[in-house]
Design an enzyme around this catalytic site. Sequence first.
Site, short mmCIF file in Angstrom:
data_model
loop_
_atom_site.label_atom_id
_atom_site.label_comp_id
_atom_site.label_asym_id
_atom_site.label_seq_id
_atom_site.Cartn_x
_atom_site.Cartn_y
_atom_site.Cartn_z
N SER A 134 0.84 -1.19 0.00
CA SER A 134 0.00 0.00 0.00
C SER A 134 0.88 1.25 0.00
O SER A 134 1.60 1.49 -0.97
CB SER A 134 -0.97 -0.05 1.18
OG SER A 134 -2.02 0.87 1.02
N HIS A 170 -4.50 -1.64 -4.35
CA HIS A 170 -5.87 -2.03 -3.97
C HIS A 170 -6.83 -1.84 -5.15
O HIS A 170 -7.94 -1.34 -4.98
CB HIS A 170 -6.33 -1.23 -2.76
CG HIS A 170 -5.40 -1.29 -1.59
ND1 HIS A 170 -4.96 -2.48 -1.05
CD2 HIS A 170 -4.78 -0.29 -0.88
CE1 HIS A 170 -4.13 -2.21 -0.04
NE2 HIS A 170 -4.00 -0.91 0.07
#
Length: 244
Positions: A134, A170
């Site tokens: 991330s 994501h």
Amino acid sequence: MPADSPTILATSGGYRPGHRVRLEFGALVHHAVDLSGTSGRAPRVSYLGTAGGDQDWRAASMHDAARVAGFDLTVVQLFTMPNLDDVEGHLLEADVVWVDGGSVANLLAVWRVHGLDEIMRRVWAAGVVLAGVSAGSICWYAGGTTDSFGPELRAVTDGLGLLPYGSGVHYDGESRRRPLVHALVADGTLGETHCTDDGVGLVYSGTRLVEAVTEAPGKGAYVVRREADGRVREDRIEPRLLAG
């Protein structure tokens, strides 16, 4: 042990629920160690939780995960001050640097205050595998999409730029990620952008994308680019499923 060339594993995964501990390292973290070529001893992994504010409970979970995996893990903290006299020397001794998620905007700001932007470039050039999830993935790129500034996703465009692309983490896990990536590529805010579904990682040798890998079957990676006529094109890359 340094990798054969500067290596980055940029991911949208790496963790799984633990059996006796809060979490364990998934196949992506193990693949980062494999990329380092370490053998004959416990792999040395340096963990940075800057993007989450260097929380002690998170560091404790990482220590537990490393114990289960058989890794020698050390934590590099910058709050409230660096916990090491020689951060660069420590990182150069690591096999893998793993950067956790959180706020990539805050991570970049804090790293620059402490000179880690230039340190990471030298560590990468020395063959230490740079990896993360991330925010710990976006940071290696020129920019990407982030919720660092609030609930609405926005662009961040001041990444470290070790990889001269945009980052779309994501990609399947949050419905707003894909349309925002397409819009940012269309208007030129981001250049060619490399995206990962949850559980997927991208391996780079130098700045060259070598392959996509995954710890979750059925997931994908994507390259999004703006064509000469202004249209945005998305190409899927089928990841290789990692063992374990």
